[in-house]
Each structure stands twice: as C-alpha cells, then as structure tokens.
Design an enzyme around this catalytic site. Structure first.
Site, PDB file in Angstrom:
ATOM      1  N   LYS A   8       0.809  -1.228   0.000  1.00 18.45           N
ATOM      2  CA  LYS A   8       0.000   0.000   0.000  1.00 18.45           C
ATOM      3  C   LYS A   8       0.844   1.283   0.000  1.00 18.45           C
ATOM      4  O   LYS A   8       0.395   2.332  -0.465  1.00 18.45           O
ATOM      5  CB  LYS A   8      -0.931   0.016   1.214  1.00 18.45           C
ATOM      6  CG  LYS A   8      -1.970  -1.106   1.230  1.00 18.45           C
ATOM      7  CD  LYS A   8      -3.051  -0.908   0.204  1.00 18.45           C
ATOM      8  CE  LYS A   8      -4.168  -1.931   0.330  1.00 18.45           C
ATOM      9  NZ  LYS A   8      -5.087  -1.864  -0.818  1.00 18.45           N
TER      10      LYS A   8
ATOM     11  N   GLU B 199      -9.894   5.747   3.039  1.00 24.87           N
ATOM     12  CA  GLU B 199     -10.650   4.657   3.653  1.00 24.87           C
ATOM     13  C   GLU B 199      -9.668   3.550   3.986  1.00 24.87           C
ATOM     14  O   GLU B 199      -8.590   3.482   3.402  1.00 24.87           O
ATOM     15  CB  GLU B 199     -11.711   4.133   2.681  1.00 24.87           C
ATOM     16  CG  GLU B 199     -11.214   3.090   1.669  1.00 24.87           C
ATOM     17  CD  GLU B 199     -10.197   3.615   0.659  1.00 24.87           C
ATOM     18  OE1 GLU B 199     -10.086   4.851   0.510  1.00 24.87           O
ATOM     19  OE2 GLU B 199      -9.496   2.789   0.028  1.00 24.87           O
TER      20      GLU B 199
ATOM     21  N   SER C 136       1.870  -9.835  -0.598  1.00 24.14           N
ATOM     22  CA  SER C 136       1.567  -8.396  -0.581  1.00 24.14           C
ATOM     23  C   SER C 136       1.688  -7.727   0.780  1.00 24.14           C
ATOM     24  O   SER C 136       1.810  -6.510   0.862  1.00 24.14           O
ATOM     25  CB  SER C 136       0.153  -8.179  -1.137  1.00 24.14           C
ATOM     26  OG  SER C 136      -0.781  -8.951  -0.400  1.00 24.14           O
TER      27      SER C 136
END
Lengths: 391, 262
Positions: free
Chosen positions: A86, A108, A375
């Site tokens: 991210k 969010e 990830s």
C-alpha cells in the site's frame, strides 16, 4: 475529462456532479506527472530511501521442496515500509496531492494497511490526515488503529451500512465532496471513479516491473504463472502489470471465498458478481436482483469488499487473467504452512494467493515457476489467527 | 407541455416560487410511506421529488443513508417504489413528479424498462445522482423513448464550459446545490450562488431549484432573495417524519409552514 477511463464495458466515471471538477483536476495532474522528471525523481527517491524499494524476490525452496512440484517464488512486498504494498500508492498520491496544492489527506481503510500507509505519508509530508474505517474493522484491526493514531492521523469509525470497507469508502467520498478545495481523497485500491483505477495501478506498477527483472535475473526466465490476492485488486494489478504483455505467463487472481462461494458469506465478486455501478465505477458486484449492494464476508478485512477494480473484471472478460478463490480455512492453512516452512508470517490477504500456489504446486512439473505476490506481513492478523485457531 | 414546464409557467405567472418536498419511497415502511405521500400531496406543493432507496447513496448525508438502511431492512424491494409513484399519481393527476435514483438501480432493471415503468406509473422526470453529463448518452435514448425528462445537478464548482454539456440533456429544472457537500440540514450556503445563477442563465432557460440545507421558512426566504425558482427540502422532511412517529410535531404542520413562505 480527457478520457473516461473505460476498461471494455467496465470502469468509467459515475460520480456526483459535485465531484466532477475535482476528478477533472486530478486527471489533469495525473497526466502531467507522468512526464514530469522532477516528480518522478522525487517519487522514486522516496520509494527507494523511505519505503525500501526494490523489495526482495525470494525463492521459497523449503516450501517448494515440501510440496514436491513447481518452484514457488515470493515477491516480498511484506518487506516494504509499513508492512504492505500500500505504501507505493500512498506516497505517489500524497506527492501528487501536495503538487496540486491540497493540504489535507483522507482515506478509507479495511484491514488498516492502507490507513497506516496514508498516515505515514501524511506524517512524512506534514499533511493532516483523516482515515475512515468501518466500526467492525476498527474492532478487529485494533493494532492498526493505534498505529494510525500514533502516526498522527484521526481515525473515524464508520457506523453506517455494514460498518466495513464499503461503508468507509462511502463516508470518505462524502467528506471529499464537501472538501475538495483543500482535500485529496487517497483511494487505496484500483477502484472508484476514473482516474483512480488507472492512477493507483500506475503507482503500483513498480511491483511488476521489479518482479519481472528480478525473476529473469534470479531464475533465468519468466514465471509460468503470477498469483495475487484480489479484494479491490491493487497488489494484483501492480504485479500483473509487469507481465501483461508476456502472454505465456498466466495471471491468476485469488478472491476470498469466506465460508464458501455457495454460502452468503464470501467476497468472491469475480466469480459470483453481476454488472453494476458502485462508488463511481462500473464493475462486477455482489448485489440483489434489484440492485442493492450486499455485505460481504472474509476472514481478512482487506478483502472484505462487494465489488472489484474494473480492470480485473475486464481482464477476466477478455480471458487475460483468471480468478479463483480460497476459503477462510484455506487461507489460514496457507498462513500456517508458509509461517512454518519459510519463517515468514504472511498477511491473511496474501495467504489466499499462497494457498492457491500451495494447491497448484504438487500438480505441476518441478521446473514450473509460480510467482506469488506476498503483498503484506501478517503481524496485524495475529489476533484474528489466534481466535481462528481456537487459542 | 410537460407537467413541470406547465407548473413552473403557472407559478411564474402568479409570481410565486416552487416548494418541492422530497421523501424516500417506501420509508420507513412500504405501508406508512403511502400515508406520507398523501400528506405531502395534501400540502399542495409545486412538485414532488421522490427518492429510490439505494444501499450506498454517496451523494447523500447521514440522515438519508440511515433512512435507506432502515427502509431496506423493512423489506423494501424495487416494485414498491413503482407502486408508490403510481399511488401518488392516483392522488393528483397534475402534480409534477421527479424521482431521484442512483444509476445502479436503473442498470438492475435495464434503462428501457426502468424509464418505461417510470412513465407508466406517472413520473415525469428523473435525476440520476451518480450519472454526470459525460455519461448521460447511456440513458438519454431510453429516457426520450419513454418521455421522461432528465434532471441534472449544478454545483457551485461546475464550470461554465460544463453547462454546454448539460443543456443538450437537461429537462424539467436544474437542481442547484446550495453548498459543496452532501444532502443534509446544515445551512451554510455557498457565497457564489448569486454569481452561479448569472452563469447558468447565460446557458439555460430551465427553472433553477436549490437544494441541500433548505429546512426552515427563513432558508426559503433567503433563497428567494438569491433568485431561485424553487426550493427542495429532503433530509429535514425525513427527520420530521421520524419525529412525528415518536409523537413530536406533525409533518402536515411543517409542510404548511414551508408552503406559507413560498
């Protein structure tokens, strides 16, 4: 708008009129930075020295040997600053926001990883940051709430609707509609109105570009398949992008099957979803026959979303990528196997993709290469895992 | 001449403004919502604006989001919305009825079928909250075929060059939002409204109705002075309905007060 950001019949820009000027402004800025040397230099400098890119490519030899078939490799996005992929997108969009003269960031978050990444970027760039998080997720991801607050962000618990990721996106959009003059909405996945799906992909394509170079350098050739988990689908798009033109490389996305795709408790949108418009985009979504969006279930909060990035719906439709699913139980099994065999605690999201590799490997020849996008790291999931394992 | 055009022409001839109340179809239950529609029509407003409940109404504030959640939990399904529109039409053959819908509801039915049902049940116009003019071509032929006018939103940030793209699609009236943000009762109007009206008037002759934060007779007075042709009240009506159910105040009284001020 220069384009409407369509991926076949998916994507587009289905936003309230009050947002259109902000989306036009964002698209212009996004087009601008792609050819701006100063922006690119700053972005890549931060990716390298702040976030820790390139991330490693690791041959999971123990796991591969144990399974007795294909060779499994991990792209180690879990090693990126913040603990998940991210951060790429958060840094990219925060830099873009600053360049646009915005002084405040909102985002969010589901599992909290994107909220943490945005809070880090906000802290580092001196921008006040507010995070919208479903009230249910606030409870089940408490450590990430504390991390965001320690990084200086304000966390708003969203009490509307199903109180998870979808509802957090609704409230973040409402904040943005009221505050576009000074605020950038830093969407955390390849979803939402144009230009977000393209822009978030752009900031994550570094994963695929690195992975392709690394696997060629380390394994001597391209992988046979690339696997990634898919909620909104940002890590998957990021790694797929590096192999999109290598048509011999299979692209496999793994969705959350929750309690099973034949129950009411899953998030397998590409398998079971139908065409619709949600949160600014056309995509597939889990909905009733009269168009009300359903609540989803997954053991991993980061995959708990009733729609999916429009490009995934498109890649499935044209047959370039295929999508399968893993249940909560299977993801947990993947989590346990990888923890024991490789000494790596993967995120429960990533564990869905790991499970599919574990399932496939024994059926394939030993010279087959399966590349999994690992990830994120699993530290945030310890409480969930402990509960699921009955501890 | 459409019902909206006729009604606005009548009002203009009498030098009056339009008060347009909004409620959510099927709220709070399908049965009670019919009584609410009757109360609205009995107040003799210029027109009605009726919302189709959608689970994720991003352009709406917390009052309407909560009302939608409650309505869906009470068993609302799409046919109830059409039944309710037909009921409202049965009470008043002349009142213009506009509906507010999110695009996914239209897609779930198919645009041709959706607009045809709107027409059959007696609606006149349709505002799609998440369909900007850029994408309006997707539904315009279906709406035209059924004879339903499309209503578009104008915000204080809508640039002059966007108006050109509106004019070829827009009918009934333009819905001007009084401030940036989502629906709700907060009355913090944008200082650019007067200027905005001037800009719109260079591009469109449609009546201009203002919404968001219009909940008292004072607000109506203010918006009349700014120069709007009509005022739309939504979230406050939902609140009044909720308060009346708890025994506080009455929707009929509230509507009478608002009507007096226009």
């Amino acid at each position: 708008m220069k384009t409407l950001g369509k991926f076949g019949r998916f994507g587009g820009c289905y936003a309230p009129e009050s947002l259109m000027p902000a989306l036009e402004e964002l698209e212009a800025a996004f087009l601008d930075i792609q050819n701006d040397d100063a922006f690119q230099a700053e972005f890549h400098d931060l990716l390298q020295h702040y976030a820790g890119r390139p991330t490693a490519m690791y041959h999971a030899k123990n796991l591969s040997q144990q399974l007795g078939g294909a060779q499994i490799w991990f792209k180690r996005e879990d090693l990126l600053h913040g603990g998940a992929h991210k951060t790429n997108n958060a840094i990219g969009q925060a830099l873009l926001a600053k360049r646009m003269g915005k002084s405040r960031l909102i985002a969010e978050t589901g599992a909290g990883q994107h909220g943490v990444a945005t809070a880090m970027a906000g802290a580092m760039m001196g921008m006040p940051t507010e995070i919208y998080m479903g009230a249910i997720d606030v409870k089940r991801q408490a450590p990430n709430v504390l991390r965001m607050e320690l990084l200086g962000a304000k966390v708003n618990a969203v009490e509307s609707g199903g109180k998870t990721l979808k509802d957090a996106i609704n409230d973040a959009m409402r904040d943005w509609i009221a505050n576009t003059h000074n605020t950038h909405y830093l969407i955390g996945t390849v979803a939402g109105p144009h230009p977000f799906p393209q822009m978030v992909k752009y900031f994550h394509q570094v994963i695929g570009i690195e992975a392709r170079q690394q696997i060629i350098a380390q394994a001597g050739r391209l992988p046979d398949a690339v696997l990634a988990c898919v909620g909104g689908g940002s890590n998957a798009i990021g790694i797929f992008q590096g192999f999109m033109d290598d048509t011999d490389v299979k692209l496999i996305g793994v969705e959350p099957a929750g309690h099973g795709v034949h129950t009411d408790f899953h998030g397998a949108v590409l398998a079971k979803g139908t065409f619709g418009v949600l949160q600014g985009m056309k995509s597939l979504m889990l909905q009733t026959d009269d168009g009300q969006v359903l609540n989803t279930h997954s053991i991993s909060a980061g995959l708990d979303y009733p729609s999916v990035g429009p490009e995934h719906a498109y890649l499935q439709e044209i047959g370039r990528a295929s999508y399968v699913s893993a249940t909560d139980e299977e993801a947990l099994e993947g989590f346990k196997i990888v923890s024991r065999s490789e000494g790596i605690l993967p995120a429960l999201e990533s564990s869905h993709a790991l499970w599919e590799a574990i399932r496939l490997a024994p059926t394939l020849p030993k010279d087959t290469i399966l590349l999994v996008n690992l990830s994120g790291r699993g530290d945030k999931d310890l409480a969930t895992v402990r509960e699921a394992l009955g501890g | 001449m459409s019902r909206f055009a006729k009604r606005f022409a009548e009002l203009k001839a009498q030098d009056k403004k339009a008060f347009i109340p909004f409620t959510l179809l099927g709220f709070p239950t399908v049965e009670t919502s019919k009584g609410i529609l009757k109360t609205l029509i009995d107040a003799k407003p210029a027109a009605l604006e009726l919302g189709f409940p959608f689970s994720d109404p991003v352009a709406d504030g917390p009052v309407i989001q909560a009302a939608v959640t409650e309505t869906l939990a009470n068993g609302y399904k799409l046919p109830h919305a059409f039944e309710s529109i037909a009921y409202a039409r049965s009470l008043d053959a002349d009142i213009p009825i506009g509906v507010l819908v999110y695009y996914n509801t239209i897609l779930s039915e198919g645009a041709d079928a959706f607009f045809q049902q709107l027409k059959n049940t007696g609606a006149d116009a349709c505002l799609i909250a998440d369909l900007p003019p850029e994408e309006a071509e997707e539904v315009k032929p279906s709406a035209d075929l059924a004879g339903i006018e499309l209503i578009f939103i104008v915000s204080p940030l809508t640039s002059a060059d966007r108006f050109a793209s509106f004019s070829q699609y827009a009918g009934a009236f333009l819905y001007v939002v009084s401030r940036l943000g989502i629906t709700g009762t907060e009355a913090r109007y944008d200082s650019r409204l007067q200027e905005l009206i001037g800009t719109i008037r260079q591009h469109s002759d449609l009546p201009l109705c203002v919404g968001f934060g219009i909940s008292t007779p004072e607000h109506i007075q203010q918006m009349k002075v700014v120069g709007f042709d009509g005022m739309i009240t939504g979230s406050r009506i939902i609140q009044v309905i909720e308060e009346e159910a708890k025994g506080n105040g009455s929707l009929a009284d509230y509507l009478a007060t608002m009507m007096q001020s226009v």
